[in-house]
Motif scaffolding. Structure first.
Motif, PDB file in Angstrom:
ATOM      1  N   GLU A  18       0.626  -0.688  -0.321  1.00 21.73           N
ATOM      2  CA  GLU A  18      -0.040  -0.435   0.276  1.00 21.73           C
ATOM      3  C   GLU A  18       1.120   0.830   0.143  1.00 21.73           C
ATOM      4  OE1 GLU A  18      -2.808  -0.581  -0.560  1.00 21.73           O
ATOM      5  OE2 GLU A  18      -3.767  -1.978   0.413  1.00 21.73           O
ATOM      6  N   GLY A  19       2.353   1.283   0.058  1.00 18.65           N
ATOM      7  CA  GLY A  19       2.820   2.875   0.722  1.00 18.65           C
ATOM      8  C   GLY A  19       2.679   3.211   1.809  1.00 18.65           C
ATOM      9  N   VAL A 152      -3.788   8.934   1.580  1.00 19.52           N
ATOM     10  CA  VAL A 152      -2.722   8.515   0.722  1.00 19.52           C
ATOM     11  C   VAL A 152      -3.300   7.503  -0.173  1.00 19.52           C
ATOM     12  CG1 VAL A 152      -0.966   8.292   2.919  1.00 19.52           C
ATOM     13  CG2 VAL A 152      -2.420   6.538   1.913  1.00 19.52           C
ATOM     14  N   ARG A 154      -3.257   4.603  -2.088  1.00 16.73           N
ATOM     15  CA  ARG A 154      -2.920   3.460  -1.951  1.00 16.73           C
ATOM     16  C   ARG A 154      -1.839   3.291  -3.225  1.00 16.73           C
ATOM     17  NH1 ARG A 154      -8.086   0.258   0.969  1.00 16.73           N
ATOM     18  NH2 ARG A 154      -8.342   1.218  -1.439  1.00 16.73           N
ATOM     19  N   SER A 156      -0.109   3.977  -4.642  1.00 15.57           N
ATOM     20  CA  SER A 156       0.915   4.323  -6.087  1.00 15.57           C
ATOM     21  C   SER A 156       1.752   5.006  -6.076  1.00 15.57           C
ATOM     22  CB  SER A 156       0.127   6.549  -5.333  1.00 15.57           C
ATOM     23  OG  SER A 156       0.364   7.030  -4.330  1.00 15.57           O
ATOM     24  N   HIS A 157       2.575   4.219  -5.133  1.00 10.45           N
ATOM     25  CA  HIS A 157       4.423   5.303  -5.498  1.00 10.45           C
ATOM     26  C   HIS A 157       4.776   3.744  -6.591  1.00 10.45           C
ATOM     27  CE1 HIS A 157       2.834   0.805  -2.618  1.00 10.45           C
ATOM     28  NE2 HIS A 157       3.741   0.309  -2.274  1.00 10.45           N
ATOM     29  N   ALA A 246       5.322   6.403   5.146  1.00 10.38           N
ATOM     30  CA  ALA A 246       4.470   6.257   4.141  1.00 10.38           C
ATOM     31  C   ALA A 246       5.907   6.501   3.090  1.00 10.38           C
ATOM     32  CB  ALA A 246       3.498   7.872   3.742  1.00 10.38           C
ATOM     33  N   HIS A 247       5.845   5.748   2.196  1.00  9.88           N
ATOM     34  CA  HIS A 247       6.567   5.607   1.201  1.00  9.88           C
ATOM     35  C   HIS A 247       6.887   7.328   0.833  1.00  9.88           C
ATOM     36  CE1 HIS A 247       9.230   4.914  -2.296  1.00  9.88           C
ATOM     37  NE2 HIS A 247      10.051   4.303  -1.254  1.00  9.88           N
ATOM     38  N   THR A 250       4.206   7.801  -2.297  1.00 11.15           N
ATOM     39  CA  THR A 250       2.847   7.527  -1.789  1.00 11.15           C
ATOM     40  C   THR A 250       2.250   9.289  -1.585  1.00 11.15           C
ATOM     41  OG1 THR A 250       3.541   5.576  -0.682  1.00 11.15           O
ATOM     42  CG2 THR A 250       1.269   6.308  -0.549  1.00 11.15           C
ATOM     43  N   HIS A 252       0.138  12.095  -1.296  1.00  9.88           N
ATOM     44  CA  HIS A 252      -0.444  11.705   0.750  1.00  9.88           C
ATOM     45  C   HIS A 252      -0.824  13.742   0.451  1.00  9.88           C
ATOM     46  CE1 HIS A 252       3.431  13.685   0.955  1.00  9.88           C
ATOM     47  NE2 HIS A 252       3.389  14.500   1.947  1.00  9.88           N
TER      48      HIS A 252
END
Length: 317
Positions: A18-19, A152, A154, A156-157, A246-247, A250, A252
């Motif tokens: 999910e990142g 976020v 989810r 997207s990273h 969070a990566h 990702t 946000h």
């Protein structure tokens, strides 16, 4: 291992897929209250009380291990206090009604907002001011949606990394102005933000184009092919003392705030020790070649995830 003590296998899998992941009650209430009082006294993100949320909790050791043992010093933090939205403004976005009261416009930090080296065209060759991980600590209750929650897109990273990899495969550079990402000029106005763009085009400049079709329920003003983007993100429900990791890649942002009390968060931006800004004009240098790999491979810097054999085997299933 620190990771095993504070993150379950399921949580690590969630972060990879999910990142983003929430770690409940990883910061003590004493540290939270001390930071809250410091913020009330207008002490900044570099104050001892605010820094203690990261350095005196398990977060520092945890992030150090996740990022392979070496990270750059963390000396600053973003204090994010979001006040409740006035009732008359709840469904208003940049002075105009939104397509839906639950819509949200997010971003990836540091993209298309910092000026490049050309004084007459600051959008040209603008750097990507990235980092490895965003760590947020909740200092107020955010257990219901629409309380200014951290939100976020989810997964997207992975989409963002795939797009940067695509740009690299075409010879670069990465980011706006590189392959398949035209520069989108903007003019800052009072109350505006680069991630939100300008009316009538509110597409975010700070998100790679393929990711703009993502969202739990994406909606458009006009048609998807040429309309403005209004995705709906996943709001993170948190209690005081919870932390969210969070990566960097990702997407946000924050939700609207229909609650009664301010939403209080503190964010730390963590960098692997080799991490630096990406400069498009230096794309062919060894340093930028490494950063292009980092932006194209979301877990290149996260050696602590690969070190866990059980986690690695679960990734292959």
């Amino acid at each position: 291992m620190i990771v095993d003590n504070f993150m379950t296998l399921e949580q690590r899998c969630e972060l990879v897929k999910e990142g983003v992941v929430i770690l409940p009650q990883i910061v003590s209430q004493d540290l939270c209250w001390t930071a809250i009082e410091a913020i009330k006294r207008k002490e900044g993100g570099a104050s001892d009380a605010v820094q203690a949320l990261y350095h005196n909790s398990p977060l520092r050791s945890l992030l150090q291990e996740l990022l392979g043992g070496q990270i750059l010093p963390v000396t600053r933090a973003q204090i994010a206090v979001r006040m409740p939205t006035p009732t008359s403004q709840i469904d208003i976005y940049m002075g105009r009604p939104t397509p839906s009261p639950f819509d949200w416009n997010g971003h990836v930090d540091g993209i298309a907002i910092h000026p490049g080296p050309h004084p007459n065209d600051p959008d040209y060759e603008a750097p990507i001011m990235s980092f490895s991980a965003l760590v947020g600590v909740a200092l107020s209750e955010q257990t219901k949606p629409d309380c200014g929650n951290f939100a976020v897109l989810r997964g997207s990273h992975l989409t963002n990394a795939a797009f940067f990899s695509h740009q690299a495969s075409k010879g670069g550079p990465l980011g706006p102005g590189g392959p398949d990402w035209p520069i989108e000029p903007w003019h800052r106005q009072p109350g505006s933000n680069a991630s939100r763009g300008q009316w009538p085009d509110v597409r975010p400049r700070m998100i790679p184009p393929p990711t703009r079709s993502m969202g739990d329920s994406p909606r458009y003003v006009g048609e998807p092919e040429n309309g403005s983007w209004w995705p709906s993100a996943t709001q993170q429900l948190m209690s005081k003392g919870d932390a969210v990791i969070a990566h960097y890649l990702t997407c946000h942002g924050e939700s609207r705030h229909v609650g009664k009390k301010p939403r209080n968060m503190v964010f730390f931006r963590i960098k692997h020790h080799l991490h630096t800004e990406y400069r498009p004009r230096d794309h062919k240098t060894a340093e930028m070649h490494y950063m292009a790999k980092v932006l194209s491979d979301p877990w290149l810097e996260w050696n602590g995830l690969e070190a866990d054999k059980n986690f690695s085997s679960s990734m292959g299933k």
